[in-house]
Design a protein around this motif. Sequence first.
Motif, PDB file in Angstrom:
ATOM      1  N   THR A  69      -9.295  -1.682  14.741  1.00  0.00           N
ATOM      2  CA  THR A  69      -9.443  -3.119  15.038  1.00  0.00           C
ATOM      3  C   THR A  69     -10.028  -3.347  16.426  1.00  0.00           C
ATOM      4  OG1 THR A  69      -7.176  -3.230  15.832  1.00  0.00           O
ATOM      5  CG2 THR A  69      -7.561  -3.853  13.548  1.00  0.00           C
ATOM      6  N   TYR A  89      -0.073   0.916  16.794  1.00  0.00           N
ATOM      7  CA  TYR A  89      -0.587  -0.320  16.230  1.00  0.00           C
ATOM      8  C   TYR A  89      -1.182  -1.279  17.238  1.00  0.00           C
ATOM      9  CZ  TYR A  89       1.864   1.431  12.290  1.00  0.00           C
ATOM     10  OH  TYR A  89       2.270   2.222  11.271  1.00  0.00           O
ATOM     11  N   SER A 106      -7.156   6.441  11.221  1.00  0.00           N
ATOM     12  CA  SER A 106      -6.701   6.294   9.831  1.00  0.00           C
ATOM     13  C   SER A 106      -7.783   6.717   8.841  1.00  0.00           C
ATOM     14  CB  SER A 106      -6.327   4.840   9.562  1.00  0.00           C
ATOM     15  OG  SER A 106      -7.507   4.030   9.615  1.00  0.00           O
ATOM     16  N   LYS A 155      -5.265   2.461  15.427  1.00  0.00           N
ATOM     17  CA  LYS A 155      -5.350   3.414  14.318  1.00  0.00           C
ATOM     18  C   LYS A 155      -6.380   2.988  13.257  1.00  0.00           C
ATOM     19  CE  LYS A 155      -1.727   4.725  10.958  1.00  0.00           C
ATOM     20  NZ  LYS A 155      -0.253   4.646  10.787  1.00  0.00           N
ATOM     21  N   TYR A 156      -6.473   1.696  12.991  1.00  0.00           N
ATOM     22  CA  TYR A 156      -7.356   1.198  11.940  1.00  0.00           C
ATOM     23  C   TYR A 156      -8.706   0.717  12.466  1.00  0.00           C
ATOM     24  CZ  TYR A 156      -2.965   1.270   9.441  1.00  0.00           C
ATOM     25  OH  TYR A 156      -1.781   1.665   8.887  1.00  0.00           O
ATOM     26  N   PHE A 172       5.516   1.886  18.199  1.00  0.00           N
ATOM     27  CA  PHE A 172       4.683   0.704  18.175  1.00  0.00           C
ATOM     28  C   PHE A 172       3.246   0.966  18.614  1.00  0.00           C
ATOM     29  CE2 PHE A 172       3.605  -3.664  18.958  1.00  0.00           C
ATOM     30  CZ  PHE A 172       4.475  -4.374  18.169  1.00  0.00           C
ATOM     31  N   LEU A 200      -9.865  -6.714  10.009  1.00  0.00           N
ATOM     32  CA  LEU A 200     -10.021  -5.272  10.069  1.00  0.00           C
ATOM     33  C   LEU A 200     -11.509  -4.947   9.956  1.00  0.00           C
ATOM     34  CD1 LEU A 200      -6.908  -4.482   7.947  1.00  0.00           C
ATOM     35  CD2 LEU A 200      -7.311  -3.613  10.232  1.00  0.00           C
ATOM     36  N   VAL A 221      -3.284  -3.720  18.893  1.00  0.00           N
ATOM     37  CA  VAL A 221      -4.111  -4.542  18.037  1.00  0.00           C
ATOM     38  C   VAL A 221      -5.150  -5.394  18.738  1.00  0.00           C
ATOM     39  CG1 VAL A 221      -2.484  -4.652  16.180  1.00  0.00           C
ATOM     40  CG2 VAL A 221      -2.313  -6.277  18.063  1.00  0.00           C
ATOM     41  N   ILE A 243     -10.184   8.726   6.453  1.00  0.00           N
ATOM     42  CA  ILE A 243      -9.964   9.947   5.697  1.00  0.00           C
ATOM     43  C   ILE A 243     -11.288  10.664   5.474  1.00  0.00           C
ATOM     44  CG2 ILE A 243      -7.748   9.485   4.600  1.00  0.00           C
ATOM     45  CD1 ILE A 243      -9.183   8.073   2.377  1.00  0.00           C
TER      46      ILE A 243
END
Lengths: 376, 376
Positions: free
Chosen positions: A39, A12, A180, A36-37, A9, A49, A14, A182
Amino acid sequence: MVYRKNYNFSDYLVSLDSIIILENIDGECPMVKGNKYGTHRVIEPEGTLPQPAFKISNDMTIYDNEILIDVDYLNIDSASFTQLKEEARGDLEKIKKKIMSIVQERGKMQNPVTGSGGMLIGKVEKIGSALKDKIDLNVGDEIATLVSLSLTPLKIENIMDINPDIDRVEIDGKAILFESGIYAKLPEDMEDTLALAALDVAGAPAQVKNLVKKGDYVLILGATGKSGLMCSYMAKKMVGENGKVIGQARNEARAEFLKETGFCHEVIIADVLNPTNVLVEVLDVNDGDEVDIAINCLSIPNSELSSILPVKDKGIVYFFSMATSFTKAALGAEGIGKDVTMIIGNGYTKNHAQITLDLLRESDTLRKIFDEKYVN
Amino acid sequence: MVYRKNYNFSDYLVSLDSIIILENIDGECPMVKGNKYGTHRVIEPEGTLPQPAFKISNDMTIYDNEILIDVDYLNIDSASFTQLKEEARGDLEKIKKKIMSIVQERGKMQNPVTGSGGMLIGKVEKIGSALKDKIDLNVGDEIATLVSLSLTPLKIENIMDINPDIDRVEIDGKAILFESGIYAKLPEDMEDTLALAALDVAGAPAQVKNLVKKGDYVLILGATGKSGLMCSYMAKKMVGENGKVIGQARNEARAEFLKETGFCHEVIIADVLNPTNVLVEVLDVNDGDEVDIAINCLSIPNSELSSILPVKDKGIVYFFSMATSFTKAALGAEGIGKDVTMIIGNGYTKNHAQITLDLLRESDTLRKIFDEKYVN
């Protein structure tokens, strides 16, 4: 609320509530675990996001799963740069000021009119402790980011130069890549500009590699463009001896050029705004049969039915064109009772950068065309 | 140019030049071979298909691969009927006049503002000679057309009645179904209105049947709506004992309703405009894991990332929502580096009407909900 890192978990987390404070590492300031993204950097509106966000934090103290980049160049995306040039009536100083003010306001270089961003080139300056052993990057590596500038935290100290011919902005500044995010290491065996031209459409040929099978009959719409050429070349590799690649061009001159590349088994001249014309031309070079897969690499709207009509039932239609309309595709297929699978082109797939750069290494013809047409 | 019928190519005759005059059949007027998709009836603009066309021919002399329908009711689609009602300020006589004038001008009932159509119910009056042995229809059968009115040649003699509560128009008129046109025979074991409510979303559960495999973990966004309920029920059948269906609802009341149906293994309450909220709720009921497939059955915009974020790499995102934005989906997935396959919901797949009607026969719960909520 605090989650443990050994729990799945934890990838993530958040909200800022859920940050874990880690110990001081390397004598640097204490790093904290980010989402990871990214946020954790969204300032407004909450819950979104980084890309749809209006404003993100460009504080250059990195979280432990972020990468700090010393930026050399921004490659502003074409739609955005065109808009900036028009607004500034070509005045480069005004463009500089506008870029500075956008980044100051939003924490990222996202054109407020077009919503789009671009890519950047720079050197890795610092890697978060939680990433160090998980990625193939070292401090000092030169990379291109393959996620949009429209979601990348950026701070500009100074804009040194703008080259309006290739939408390139030379800056003194820093940026941050999320976990995340690239990226591609810039290859040593080709010029940066060549690599960038290819990486710009990296998703397309890599998806074709996943999608096209031995023996398939494939139609490439817009085969003479940047992504169309890459897709044609890749499709021909994938279909093997018993398959067929049919490339569409819009006039004699482009058809001639496409024939000379040898990337397609058949070249048709057809008007993509006239679906029945496309269908007839395809059937004509394919013994009256429909194709298994159509790949839309066009950049103009209203070509949905031209992509759907020539495909057999249970076949696949792949839309790379960002001018595709979801409803026109959905209603179009239903309207003609076509049981086809329609896929939204995803700019990302595993190893897409490597796959794409390897095509330039493999084909002298492709490399020569890219050198001539897309490198300044 | 005349093609022979025994050549595969002849299915695709595309212009009036290419008509084959057949012999007089059954003592009727000579029938002629039309294009499978009805392009022979397009009047303007040339080269388009009947749906995007502005005007098509509603001459009720059929071509030999067409079906003539004696129409009982038009079911105007909801977006179109709402627009007509507003324009006429609720005056039914004005709506009648508007419908007559649209059909007279365009040869089809396509709302010029919304672009949408609807469906029709009627009796088969005549079947073209080239179709007679190829289809399971007989003269006198009652059918619903499953292609949009926006591409169906229609002639109205008289409008008898309008029921504004269920967007239904009772007419005296005729329509034509092309060879590629899809239809469903109205079943005898349920009311027409119930069958229609289900057929309206027939594509969704049928696609779920194709897509979802045993053991899959599936997220249904908008699980409490008409297509969402059907998709949840079908998904639960398909995943078997080791899979899991997670249904999303937007509030307590809807979640309670969904739980009572038993169509989902887990029910979550989440805000689909907040992708991280959706992700967290999904992980929470799924042992911290992402799902294999997300199915978007929502009818509101900006839910692309909420559909993409909870799906694992190499997973599938299926968008049924007509409010989906192609670019938001494409850039959204790239922006977070998600290697997922995103599919555009196709309203048509083989046997979709049968598959959907069978669900109502199979599940008393589903039938009861549809009877209560969607039948007037």
